[in-house]
Design a protein around this motif. Structure first.
Motif, PDB file in Angstrom:
ATOM      1  N   LYS A 133       2.260  -7.148  -7.598  1.00  0.00           N
ATOM      2  CA  LYS A 133       2.274  -5.751  -6.925  1.00  0.00           C
ATOM      3  C   LYS A 133       3.117  -4.838  -7.621  1.00  0.00           C
ATOM      4  O   LYS A 133       3.366  -3.623  -7.244  1.00  0.00           O
ATOM      5  N   THR A 153       8.039   0.675   9.520  1.00  0.00           N
ATOM      6  CA  THR A 153       7.883   0.779  10.995  1.00  0.00           C
ATOM      7  C   THR A 153       8.185  -0.556  11.814  1.00  0.00           C
ATOM      8  O   THR A 153       7.481  -1.255  11.820  1.00  0.00           O
ATOM      9  N   PRO A 169       6.250  -4.818   6.390  1.00  0.00           N
ATOM     10  CA  PRO A 169       5.517  -4.463   7.548  1.00  0.00           C
ATOM     11  C   PRO A 169       6.228  -4.721   8.836  1.00  0.00           C
ATOM     12  O   PRO A 169       6.037  -3.484   9.583  1.00  0.00           O
ATOM     13  N   LYS A 220       0.612  -4.251  15.875  1.00  0.00           N
ATOM     14  CA  LYS A 220       2.201  -4.131  16.001  1.00  0.00           C
ATOM     15  C   LYS A 220       2.719  -2.875  16.689  1.00  0.00           C
ATOM     16  O   LYS A 220       3.681  -2.981  17.438  1.00  0.00           O
ATOM     17  N   GLY A 268      -5.977   1.685   3.041  1.00  0.00           N
ATOM     18  CA  GLY A 268      -5.422   2.421   4.501  1.00  0.00           C
ATOM     19  C   GLY A 268      -4.371   1.575   5.183  1.00  0.00           C
ATOM     20  O   GLY A 268      -3.572   0.945   4.753  1.00  0.00           O
ATOM     21  N   ARG A 275      -3.870  -1.168   8.130  1.00  0.00           N
ATOM     22  CA  ARG A 275      -4.344  -2.050   8.839  1.00  0.00           C
ATOM     23  C   ARG A 275      -4.063  -2.176  10.360  1.00  0.00           C
ATOM     24  O   ARG A 275      -3.155  -1.994  10.726  1.00  0.00           O
ATOM     25  N   ILE A 327       0.796  -1.081  -0.095  1.00  0.00           N
ATOM     26  CA  ILE A 327       0.142   0.163   0.118  1.00  0.00           C
ATOM     27  C   ILE A 327       0.859   1.060  -0.107  1.00  0.00           C
ATOM     28  O   ILE A 327       0.577   2.061  -0.764  1.00  0.00           O
ATOM     29  N   MET A 328       1.979   1.244   0.841  1.00  0.00           N
ATOM     30  CA  MET A 328       2.763   2.445   0.880  1.00  0.00           C
ATOM     31  C   MET A 328       3.870   2.594  -0.055  1.00  0.00           C
ATOM     32  O   MET A 328       4.459   3.368  -0.857  1.00  0.00           O
ATOM     33  N   ASN A 330       8.826  -7.123  -5.021  1.00  0.00           N
ATOM     34  CA  ASN A 330       7.748  -7.616  -4.134  1.00  0.00           C
ATOM     35  C   ASN A 330       7.821  -9.171  -4.263  1.00  0.00           C
ATOM     36  O   ASN A 330       7.730  -9.601  -5.165  1.00  0.00           O
ATOM     37  N   ARG A 331       7.497  -9.948  -2.870  1.00  0.00           N
ATOM     38  CA  ARG A 331       7.562 -11.153  -2.615  1.00  0.00           C
ATOM     39  C   ARG A 331       6.044 -11.602  -3.701  1.00  0.00           C
ATOM     40  O   ARG A 331       6.552 -12.558  -4.472  1.00  0.00           O
ATOM     41  N   SER A 332       5.067 -11.222  -3.675  1.00  0.00           N
ATOM     42  CA  SER A 332       3.861 -11.490  -4.574  1.00  0.00           C
ATOM     43  C   SER A 332       4.407 -10.525  -6.044  1.00  0.00           C
ATOM     44  O   SER A 332       4.023  -9.385  -5.832  1.00  0.00           O
ATOM     45  N   ASP A 373      10.424  -9.078   9.198  1.00  0.00           N
ATOM     46  CA  ASP A 373      10.267  -9.003   7.686  1.00  0.00           C
ATOM     47  C   ASP A 373      11.729  -8.246   7.299  1.00  0.00           C
ATOM     48  O   ASP A 373      12.268  -8.538   6.539  1.00  0.00           O
TER      49      ASP A 373
HETATM   50  P1  NAP Z   1       1.484  -3.780   3.000  1.00  0.00           P
HETATM   51  O1  NAP Z   1       0.504  -3.339   2.163  1.00  0.00           O
HETATM   52  O2  NAP Z   1       1.292  -5.137   3.745  1.00  0.00           O
HETATM   53  O3  NAP Z   1       3.031  -3.965   2.254  1.00  0.00           O
HETATM   54  C1  NAP Z   1       3.860  -4.673   2.836  1.00  0.00           C
HETATM   55  C2  NAP Z   1       4.674  -5.288   1.615  1.00  0.00           C
HETATM   56  O4  NAP Z   1       5.928  -6.133   2.112  1.00  0.00           O
HETATM   57  C3  NAP Z   1       3.966  -6.473   0.816  1.00  0.00           C
HETATM   58  O5  NAP Z   1       3.805  -5.945  -0.578  1.00  0.00           O
HETATM   59  C4  NAP Z   1       4.581  -7.683   1.291  1.00  0.00           C
HETATM   60  O6  NAP Z   1       4.482  -8.764   0.205  1.00  0.00           O
HETATM   61  C5  NAP Z   1       5.986  -7.258   1.622  1.00  0.00           C
HETATM   62  N1  NAP Z   1       6.510  -8.288   2.457  1.00  0.00           N
HETATM   63  C6  NAP Z   1       5.830  -8.648   3.757  1.00  0.00           C
HETATM   64  N2  NAP Z   1       6.584  -9.448   4.424  1.00  0.00           N
HETATM   65  C7  NAP Z   1       7.887  -9.351   3.643  1.00  0.00           C
HETATM   66  C8  NAP Z   1       8.910 -10.243   4.066  1.00  0.00           C
HETATM   67  N3  NAP Z   1       9.134 -11.109   5.004  1.00  0.00           N
HETATM   68  N4  NAP Z   1       9.716 -10.194   2.842  1.00  0.00           N
HETATM   69  C9  NAP Z   1       9.596  -9.484   1.717  1.00  0.00           C
HETATM   70  N5  NAP Z   1       8.670  -8.715   1.549  1.00  0.00           N
HETATM   71  C10 NAP Z   1       7.714  -8.986   2.511  1.00  0.00           C
HETATM   72  O7  NAP Z   1       1.946  -2.830   4.091  1.00  0.00           O
HETATM   73  P2  NAP Z   1       1.961  -1.238   4.128  1.00  0.00           P
HETATM   74  O8  NAP Z   1       0.557  -0.696   4.641  1.00  0.00           O
HETATM   75  O9  NAP Z   1       2.521  -0.831   2.773  1.00  0.00           O
HETATM   76  O10 NAP Z   1       3.047  -1.071   5.182  1.00  0.00           O
HETATM   77  C11 NAP Z   1       4.351  -1.201   5.316  1.00  0.00           C
HETATM   78  C12 NAP Z   1       4.882  -0.549   6.408  1.00  0.00           C
HETATM   79  O11 NAP Z   1       4.764   0.959   6.535  1.00  0.00           O
HETATM   80  C13 NAP Z   1       4.648  -0.890   7.781  1.00  0.00           C
HETATM   81  O12 NAP Z   1       5.847  -1.116   8.468  1.00  0.00           O
HETATM   82  C14 NAP Z   1       3.559  -0.107   8.000  1.00  0.00           C
HETATM   83  O13 NAP Z   1       3.588  -0.017   9.646  1.00  0.00           O
HETATM   84  C15 NAP Z   1       4.187   1.195   7.784  1.00  0.00           C
HETATM   85  N6  NAP Z   1       3.083   2.310   7.477  1.00  0.00           N
HETATM   86  C16 NAP Z   1       1.872   2.297   6.926  1.00  0.00           C
HETATM   87  C17 NAP Z   1       1.117   3.131   6.654  1.00  0.00           C
HETATM   88  C18 NAP Z   1      -0.209   3.010   5.834  1.00  0.00           C
HETATM   89  O14 NAP Z   1      -0.949   3.754   5.932  1.00  0.00           O
HETATM   90  N7  NAP Z   1      -0.482   1.957   5.277  1.00  0.00           N
HETATM   91  C19 NAP Z   1       1.400   4.355   7.108  1.00  0.00           C
HETATM   92  C20 NAP Z   1       2.715   4.705   7.653  1.00  0.00           C
HETATM   93  C21 NAP Z   1       3.495   3.569   7.818  1.00  0.00           C
HETATM   94  P3  NAP Z   1       3.412  -9.474  -0.163  1.00  0.00           P
HETATM   95  O15 NAP Z   1       2.532  -8.736  -1.314  1.00  0.00           O
HETATM   96  O16 NAP Z   1       3.984 -10.651  -0.864  1.00  0.00           O
HETATM   97  O17 NAP Z   1       2.502  -9.886   1.215  1.00  0.00           O
END
Ligand code: NAP
Length: 292
Positions: free
Chosen positions: A36, A96, A66, A239, A231, A233, A11-12, A31-33, A70
């Motif tokens: 994306k 984060t 995440p 976490k 958004g 999650r 998402i980010m 990206n793992r999948s 990771d």
């Molecule tokens: P997300 O949509 O779940 O994206 C995370 C990505 O990381 C996914 O594409 C996932 O790949 C990949 N991933 C997960 N585990 C992995 C691993 N072990 N090795 C390699 N790739 C891996 O999460 P997000 O919302 O973008 O959040 C990412 C970070 O930003 C988090 O730390 C979150 O706390 C922080 N953040 C998020 C927001 C927000 O509004 N979303 C705002 C500020 C900060 P797959 O597609 O294969 O699952």
């Protein structure tokens, strides 16, 4: 122009990587999948087949995954960044994660001749999409200066807050404040509905006064429409509440409101709402009030 490897196109990460391509940088995303990576390739970036493929030849390696395990996997695992990055490569972790894990990883990076910044972000999906993130950066001042042009592409408020791990500590405080604001907003919504008040009108006037906040501006529609597509999650906020409560305990400081909000976020997660946006804290207040 900088050659950038971007790992984690969720998402980010996806919109951030796209902004870097549009700013003229050469970006290889992994990206793992693999599906994306579509937005990145459509913008002119390259989809790398592996972390090694993305990192080879990169001057900067950005991560947006995440959680602490990771980031550890991506950096130190077999085929990870540490094994493939050339000496002098600048690693920017936008994820984060725990400040203590960050410090350990930064030390290990330093031993390998790599530079390392923790650069967690705030501003949500909208902030990533609009290149308007707040970025709190920990690490060496010279590395920060080198990374500043990259931060300026994806962020609007970019601040070097201290040594390695300091960015993550500031982000933990951010998550404490955001969760508390969201919970207060959710409780206000349930309260207003109980009195049959027009919610649109109420939130409009509240937004213009001292109760106004970025949380209210960004999450108002989710609350009114009861729509919780992420958004950000709940599982990720759970976490982050774990990070802030355990870091506070280690520091010997007491966060009574934080502890309570952490329990409410945990309850949302335990009730199956982990995949919903954190504005779904509203559902928790509704469960407690018997109005769900
Ligand atoms: P997300 O949509 O779940 O994206 C995370 C990505 O990381 C996914 O594409 C996932 O790949 C990949 N991933 C997960 N585990 C992995 C691993 N072990 N090795 C390699 N790739 C891996 O999460 P997000 O919302 O973008 O959040 C990412 C970070 O930003 C988090 O730390 C979150 O706390 C922080 N953040 C998020 C927001 C927000 O509004 N979303 C705002 C500020 C900060 P797959 O597609 O294969 O699952």
């Amino acid at each position: 122009m900088t050659t950038i490897a971007f790992i984690g196109l969720g998402i980010m990460g996806s919109p951030m990587a796209v902004h870097l391509v549009r700013a003229g940088h050469s970006v290889a995303g992994y990206n793992r999948s693999p599906e994306k990576a579509k937005a990145l390739t459509e913008a002119g970036g390259r989809a790398a087949a592996s972390i090694a493929d993305a990192v080879t030849g990169a001057e900067v390696v950005a991560l947006m995954v995440p959680d602490s395990p990771d980031v550890q996997d991506v950096l130190t695992g077999d085929g990870g960044v540490f094994a493939h990055a050339a000496p002098g490569t600048l690693i920017i972790d936008f994820s984060t994660i725990r400040p203590d894990v960050t410090r350990e990883l930064a030390e290990e990076a330093g031993r390998r001749g790599l530079r390392y910044l923790d650069a967690p972000v705030s501003g949500g999906e909208a902030g990533a999409r609009d290149a308007a993130l707040s970025i709190m950066v920990g690490g060496d001042a010279a590395a920060f200066e080198a990374a500043k042009p990259i931060f300026d592409v994806v962020g609007r408020t970019v601040v070097h807050v201290g040594p390695s791990g300091a960015g993550q500590t500031v982000k933990a405080a951010n998550q404490l404040m955001v969760a508390a604001h969201l919970e207060a907003l959710a409780e206000a919504v349930v309260f207003l509905r109980a009195y049959g008040v027009d919610l649109e009108a109420a939130l409009e006037v509240l937004g213009g006064g001292l109760a106004g906040s970025a949380v209210l501006t960004q999450k108002r529609a989710n609350m009114i429409d009861h729509s919780f597509e992420p958004g950000f999650r709940i599982a990720l906020h759970h976490k982050d509440m774990g990070i802030v409560t355990s870091a506070a305990r280690e520091a010997g400081v007491v966060l009574p409101l934080g502890a309570l909000v952490a329990q409410l976020v945990a309850a949302a997660n335990a009730n199956g709402d982990g995949g919903l946006d954190h504005s779904a804290l509203l559902r928790g207040v509704e469960r407690l009030s018997g109005t769900s």
